[in-house]
Design a protein around this motif. Structure first.
Motif, PDB file in Angstrom:
ATOM      1  N   GLU A   3      26.702  -2.309 -21.371  1.00  0.00           N
ATOM      2  CA  GLU A   3      25.420  -2.150 -22.015  1.00  0.00           C
ATOM      3  C   GLU A   3      25.537  -2.599 -23.468  1.00  0.00           C
ATOM      4  OE1 GLU A   3      23.573   1.792 -21.177  1.00  0.00           O
ATOM      5  OE2 GLU A   3      25.481   2.086 -20.180  1.00  0.00           O
ATOM      6  N   ARG A   4      24.415  -3.090 -24.014  1.00  0.00           N
ATOM      7  CA  ARG A   4      24.367  -3.452 -25.418  1.00  0.00           C
ATOM      8  C   ARG A   4      23.306  -2.615 -26.096  1.00  0.00           C
ATOM      9  NH1 ARG A   4      23.295  -8.790 -23.489  1.00  0.00           N
ATOM     10  NH2 ARG A   4      21.299  -8.566 -24.574  1.00  0.00           N
ATOM     11  N   ILE A   5      23.432  -2.448 -27.415  1.00  0.00           N
ATOM     12  CA  ILE A   5      22.370  -1.811 -28.169  1.00  0.00           C
ATOM     13  C   ILE A   5      21.227  -2.815 -28.280  1.00  0.00           C
ATOM     14  CG2 ILE A   5      21.676  -0.887 -30.415  1.00  0.00           C
ATOM     15  CD1 ILE A   5      24.450   0.164 -30.750  1.00  0.00           C
ATOM     16  N   VAL A   6      20.037  -2.434 -27.804  1.00  0.00           N
ATOM     17  CA  VAL A   6      18.904  -3.344 -27.776  1.00  0.00           C
ATOM     18  C   VAL A   6      17.723  -2.698 -28.473  1.00  0.00           C
ATOM     19  CG1 VAL A   6      19.633  -4.432 -25.626  1.00  0.00           C
ATOM     20  CG2 VAL A   6      18.151  -2.445 -25.539  1.00  0.00           C
ATOM     21  N   ARG A   7      16.740  -3.528 -28.799  1.00  0.00           N
ATOM     22  CA  ARG A   7      15.499  -3.054 -29.385  1.00  0.00           C
ATOM     23  C   ARG A   7      14.370  -3.451 -28.446  1.00  0.00           C
ATOM     24  NH1 ARG A   7      16.252  -1.490 -34.609  1.00  0.00           N
ATOM     25  NH2 ARG A   7      18.185  -2.152 -35.600  1.00  0.00           N
ATOM     26  N   PRO A   8      13.973  -2.563 -27.541  1.00  0.00           N
ATOM     27  CA  PRO A   8      12.973  -2.908 -26.540  1.00  0.00           C
ATOM     28  C   PRO A   8      11.644  -3.258 -27.190  1.00  0.00           C
ATOM     29  CG  PRO A   8      13.947  -0.728 -26.154  1.00  0.00           C
ATOM     30  CD  PRO A   8      14.411  -1.196 -27.471  1.00  0.00           C
ATOM     31  N   ALA A   9      10.872  -4.067 -26.461  1.00  0.00           N
ATOM     32  CA  ALA A   9       9.581  -4.479 -26.972  1.00  0.00           C
ATOM     33  C   ALA A   9       8.618  -3.304 -27.110  1.00  0.00           C
ATOM     34  CB  ALA A   9       8.978  -5.538 -26.046  1.00  0.00           C
ATOM     35  N   THR A  10       8.851  -2.253 -26.345  1.00  0.00           N
ATOM     36  CA  THR A  10       7.942  -1.112 -26.376  1.00  0.00           C
ATOM     37  C   THR A  10       8.000  -0.383 -27.707  1.00  0.00           C
ATOM     38  OG1 THR A  10       9.691   0.165 -25.326  1.00  0.00           O
ATOM     39  CG2 THR A  10       7.960  -0.718 -23.901  1.00  0.00           C
ATOM     40  N   HIS A  11       9.137  -0.407 -28.370  1.00  0.00           N
ATOM     41  CA  HIS A  11       9.256   0.269 -29.667  1.00  0.00           C
ATOM     42  C   HIS A  11      10.332  -0.442 -30.465  1.00  0.00           C
ATOM     43  CE1 HIS A  11       9.152   3.183 -32.805  1.00  0.00           C
ATOM     44  NE2 HIS A  11       8.407   4.018 -32.124  1.00  0.00           N
ATOM     45  N   PRO A  12       9.992  -1.558 -31.091  1.00  0.00           N
ATOM     46  CA  PRO A  12      11.005  -2.414 -31.728  1.00  0.00           C
ATOM     47  C   PRO A  12      11.722  -1.782 -32.906  1.00  0.00           C
ATOM     48  CG  PRO A  12       8.780  -3.128 -32.299  1.00  0.00           C
ATOM     49  CD  PRO A  12       8.623  -2.091 -31.231  1.00  0.00           C
ATOM     50  N   LEU A 107      12.732   3.544 -25.578  1.00  0.00           N
ATOM     51  CA  LEU A 107      12.371   2.707 -24.434  1.00  0.00           C
ATOM     52  C   LEU A 107      10.875   2.675 -24.183  1.00  0.00           C
ATOM     53  CD1 LEU A 107      15.249   3.780 -22.039  1.00  0.00           C
ATOM     54  CD2 LEU A 107      14.872   1.458 -22.885  1.00  0.00           C
ATOM     55  N   THR A 108      10.177   3.738 -24.571  1.00  0.00           N
ATOM     56  CA  THR A 108       8.762   3.853 -24.207  1.00  0.00           C
ATOM     57  C   THR A 108       7.815   3.950 -25.396  1.00  0.00           C
ATOM     58  OG1 THR A 108       8.799   6.285 -24.113  1.00  0.00           O
ATOM     59  CG2 THR A 108       9.468   5.078 -22.120  1.00  0.00           C
ATOM     60  N   GLY A 109       8.357   4.317 -26.560  1.00  0.00           N
ATOM     61  CA  GLY A 109       7.496   4.506 -27.710  1.00  0.00           C
ATOM     62  C   GLY A 109       6.794   5.850 -27.731  1.00  0.00           C
ATOM     63  N   GLN A 110       7.063   6.711 -26.741  1.00  0.00           N
ATOM     64  CA  GLN A 110       6.423   8.020 -26.676  1.00  0.00           C
ATOM     65  C   GLN A 110       7.265   9.054 -27.434  1.00  0.00           C
ATOM     66  OE1 GLN A 110       5.123   9.330 -22.771  1.00  0.00           O
ATOM     67  NE2 GLN A 110       5.200   7.224 -22.008  1.00  0.00           N
ATOM     68  N   ALA A 111       6.599   9.860 -28.233  1.00  0.00           N
ATOM     69  CA  ALA A 111       7.309  10.907 -28.970  1.00  0.00           C
ATOM     70  C   ALA A 111       7.825  11.967 -28.003  1.00  0.00           C
ATOM     71  CB  ALA A 111       6.375  11.544 -29.995  1.00  0.00           C
ATOM     72  N   PRO A 112       9.048  12.459 -28.204  1.00  0.00           N
ATOM     73  CA  PRO A 112       9.578  13.516 -27.335  1.00  0.00           C
ATOM     74  C   PRO A 112       8.737  14.784 -27.417  1.00  0.00           C
ATOM     75  CG  PRO A 112      11.317  12.522 -28.659  1.00  0.00           C
ATOM     76  CD  PRO A 112      10.018  12.028 -29.221  1.00  0.00           C
ATOM     77  N   LYS A 113       8.717  15.516 -26.351  1.00  0.00           N
ATOM     78  CA  LYS A 113       7.978  16.772 -26.311  1.00  0.00           C
ATOM     79  C   LYS A 113       8.620  17.820 -27.201  1.00  0.00           C
ATOM     80  CE  LYS A 113       6.272  20.233 -23.002  1.00  0.00           C
ATOM     81  NZ  LYS A 113       6.217  20.607 -21.550  1.00  0.00           N
ATOM     82  N   TYR A 114       9.958  17.765 -27.347  1.00  0.00           N
ATOM     83  CA  TYR A 114      10.705  18.762 -28.117  1.00  0.00           C
ATOM     84  C   TYR A 114      11.330  18.110 -29.345  1.00  0.00           C
ATOM     85  CZ  TYR A 114      10.299  21.399 -23.766  1.00  0.00           C
ATOM     86  OH  TYR A 114       9.816  22.035 -22.643  1.00  0.00           O
TER      87      TYR A 114
END
Length: 237
Positions: A3-12, A107-114
């Motif tokens: 695996e590599r450290i990546v910057r997904p398009a969903t949350h660059p 990965l998703t750009g969604q804030a964690p619930k906690y």
């Protein structure tokens, strides 16, 4: 395939952290902790079979402790070794939990619930420690793989963890080792039942870690523009 450290398009603005090795180490740590608790249970059964010496329990009351016999002394060693293994497992699990929480956001750009502080405090603050750690795992899985059912192993792990924690003789207890020895002489079955819950939680936890890790590794590879390859991934059950 590494695996590599990546910057997904969903949350660059957020980097995804490699997870596969962390998941493997954490699952291995859980299994090792379970083994340590099996050894502890064996020693408690040995104490029960040997029976309490004529001199009575190690803790004689009023601050008086008699010398330990060989079996009792070895139980002290076993519990100390098991405590060290459990502490190492806790460090590995906490580090993994932090990664899956942060990766789900990246990965998703969604804030964690906690909030992040609950990755640590969620285990020790009364009342919330009954559901926050499971909630962080479940939230990371739901966010990473919307529509997929939460692995059964997550609920089994948490249910058995609570039994071991709340039983009063398992993961969290106020009794000293000498007092546990006295219990083994007089009422070993509650001790063994609690030990079984802890061992079951460790095994189920290893499966849960592997399943959630596999989901995120798959999502990371999709974010890298490669087809998901699951043949070398941990199991998802």
């Amino acid at each position: 395939m590494n695996e590599r450290i990546v910057r997904p398009a969903t949350h660059p603005d957020l980097a995804v952290r490699p997870l596969k090795v962390s998941g493997q180490l954490t699952a291995g740590g859980l299994l090792l902790a379970g083994l340590a608790w099996v050894v502890r249970a064996v020693w408690e059964a040995r104490l029960a079979v040997a029976g309490e010496p004529d001199s009575g329990p190690p803790d004689q009351g009023n601050g008086v402790h008699r010398p330990l016999n060989g079996l009792e002394d070895s139980y002290h060693f076993v519990t100390s070794l098991g405590g060290g293994v459990t502490f190492l497992c806790a460090l590995l699990f906490t580090a993994w939990l932090w990664r899956v929480r942060d990766n789900a956001r990246a990965l998703t750009g969604q804030a964690p619930k906690y909030a992040g502080i609950w990755v640590y405090l969620g285990w020790i603050v009364p009342v919330v420690n009954l559901w926050f750690p499971r909630g962080i795992v479940a939230d990371a899985h739901r966010t990473t793989a919307p529509g997929r059912k939460l692995p059964v192993s997550v609920n089994v792990w948490w249910g058995l963890w609570l039994i071991g924690m709340l039983s009063g003789v398992g993961l969290v207890y106020d009794d000293s080792t000498d007092e546990i020895i006295a219990r083994a002489y007089t009422e070993v079955w509650p001790l063994l039942a609690s030990d079984a819950a802890v061992v079951g939680a460790a095994v189920a936890g290893a499966f849960a870690v592997r399943a959630v890790t596999a989901v995120q590794v798959e999502r990371i590879r999709q974010g890298q523009g490669r087809p998901a390859e699951t043949a070398d991934l941990p199991g998802k059950s």
